[in-house]
Design an enzyme around this catalytic site. Sequence first.
Site, mmCIF file in Angstrom:
data_model
loop_
_atom_site.group_PDB
_atom_site.id
_atom_site.type_symbol
_atom_site.label_atom_id
_atom_site.label_comp_id
_atom_site.label_asym_id
_atom_site.label_seq_id
_atom_site.Cartn_x
_atom_site.Cartn_y
_atom_site.Cartn_z
ATOM 1 N N ASP A 208 -2.702 18.117 -3.555
ATOM 2 C CA ASP A 208 -1.684 16.851 -3.876
ATOM 3 C C ASP A 208 -2.545 15.247 -4.029
ATOM 4 O O ASP A 208 -2.964 15.017 -3.443
ATOM 5 C CB ASP A 208 -1.348 16.826 -2.384
ATOM 6 C CG ASP A 208 -0.011 15.537 -2.336
ATOM 7 O OD1 ASP A 208 -0.550 14.506 -2.407
ATOM 8 O OD2 ASP A 208 -0.051 15.805 -1.330
ATOM 9 N N GLN A 211 -1.115 10.359 -3.320
ATOM 10 C CA GLN A 211 -2.890 8.953 -3.069
ATOM 11 C C GLN A 211 -3.808 8.685 -3.621
ATOM 12 O O GLN A 211 -4.536 7.905 -3.361
ATOM 13 C CB GLN A 211 -2.392 9.094 -1.501
ATOM 14 C CG GLN A 211 -0.895 8.932 -0.884
ATOM 15 C CD GLN A 211 -0.895 8.035 -0.907
ATOM 16 O OE1 GLN A 211 -1.268 6.722 -0.773
ATOM 17 N NE2 GLN A 211 0.717 8.315 -0.224
ATOM 18 N N LYS A 234 4.594 5.353 -6.698
ATOM 19 C CA LYS A 234 3.623 4.925 -5.744
ATOM 20 C C LYS A 234 2.536 4.309 -6.852
ATOM 21 O O LYS A 234 1.075 4.145 -6.186
ATOM 22 C CB LYS A 234 3.131 6.793 -4.897
ATOM 23 C CG LYS A 234 3.665 6.799 -3.743
ATOM 24 C CD LYS A 234 2.851 7.993 -3.282
ATOM 25 C CE LYS A 234 3.678 8.716 -2.502
ATOM 26 N NZ LYS A 234 4.287 8.120 -0.754
HETATM 27 N N1 PMP Z 1 2.058 14.045 -0.284
HETATM 28 C C1 PMP Z 1 1.102 12.442 0.278
HETATM 29 C C2 PMP Z 1 -0.378 13.077 0.061
HETATM 30 C C3 PMP Z 1 1.944 11.358 0.427
HETATM 31 O O1 PMP Z 1 1.670 10.951 0.739
HETATM 32 C C4 PMP Z 1 3.088 11.773 -0.135
HETATM 33 C C5 PMP Z 1 4.637 11.014 0.024
HETATM 34 N N2 PMP Z 1 4.086 9.877 1.283
HETATM 35 C C6 PMP Z 1 3.786 13.109 -0.585
HETATM 36 C C7 PMP Z 1 2.965 13.556 -0.625
HETATM 37 C C8 PMP Z 1 5.230 13.358 -1.140
HETATM 38 O O2 PMP Z 1 5.632 12.307 -1.662
HETATM 39 P P1 PMP Z 1 6.663 12.155 -2.461
HETATM 40 O O3 PMP Z 1 8.006 11.873 -1.129
HETATM 41 O O4 PMP Z 1 6.971 10.946 -3.556
HETATM 42 O O5 PMP Z 1 7.686 13.685 -3.310
#
Ligand code: PMP
Length: 414
Positions: A208, A211, A234
């Site tokens: 994932d 970040q 992001k």
């Molecule tokens: N994984 C991490 C580490 C995140 O910080 C986030 C968003 N806060 C997500 C997944 C989910 O991302 P999204 O809401 O853009 O799908």
Amino acid sequence: MAETVANISTVDFDKIRKDFPVLDQQVNGRPLVYLDNGASSQMPVQVADRIDHYHRREHSNVHRGIHTLSQKATDAFEETRKKVRDFIGAGSENEIIYTTGTTDSINLVANSFGKLYFKEGDQIILTEMEHHANIVPWQMIAEQTGAEIKVIPVDDNGDLDMKAYKSLLSEKTKMVAVVHVSNALGTVNPVKEITDLAHNSGAAVLVDGAQAVPHQPVDVQEIGCDFYAFSAHKMCGPTGFGILYGKKEYLDAMPPYRGGGDMIDKVSFEETTYNVAPFKFEAGTPPIAAGIGLGAAIDYLENIGMDVIAEKEAELVNYAVEELQKIDGLRMIGTPRTRASVASFVFDEIHASDMGTILDKRGIAVRTGHHCAQPILRRFNVPATTRASLSFYNTKEDIDRLVDGINYVKSFFE
Ligand code: PMP
């Protein structure tokens, strides 16, 4: 990954900041300090203009149209796939799947890969610091297939217990799904080592990268992972768009996740055959403007250079941690060996939501709560933290304003 030539000392960050008009405004009577980049970063005019141009001059549906406008839109939209390929060091643009974000990317893998490979007694390894987006989809598929979830614990600093990880790995492990950079702690995980160990056990790896991609150079072939997920919003891009990188051999084997237009080869009521990857995973009209916007965001980031961005943000986050730790009563949640762009903290006497509300009154935007990562907050015995998350357009003055604001909040509770 594209070569960058910039050197941090030659980059004019004051000029860069001017690319972000949203930062130049008063909030509650004070100049805005935006420290919620982990939730969503801001968009430079170059990206907003590119999206605007699409809407004004190129709007049309992609892939299906024979007419010129549709071909223009398709070219621009597909150009993003090549930019993403180069940006993350993938071997082919056919390994780049368009999704609506990290959450969607992980759900795709959990459903498609999980349905194909998981069976009763198989194991999925996660870490204690995962975002809910990298927990819940695995729980859902585990329930359907009889697979079980194992969790790598995190130590008091917020680093993974790698010894425990090694002992969890076995021939039952089918998937290791791990966050590259924790949104709650800022920990940068050793994803290459994690991947090598998983592969030695015959397991696949999903990282994932929500970040990580906005903050440092990422090369998926160097990491060696099988899947890598991230979100456009992001990384100076728009909402509603994201990427799943997947290795060709898995994407070819995996069944489609959703059915509909674009993902098919031939359809009849008796039988339907599917398109090849990546298109077999992209049913229906995609968020075209957002996809083109991600291409522009990548151009923007590469123009600065991801290594320059990483260096600038390391300087800022180190300064933030140093200054925050000087505040009496403040406790950092997460003091990892390697940190990226996030500083989370608590006070015993002050609830995080009070902290966030009063900071907002002073024009300072931070995130408070569990950050969609409840298990790791439980691990640290706190219900919520205040999180400052930085981007390259932040300044040391932003951090000084945060520290001033925290001291102001503290004065209410003394
Ligand atoms: N994984 C991490 C580490 C995140 O910080 C986030 C968003 N806060 C997500 C997944 C989910 O991302 P999204 O809401 O853009 O799908």
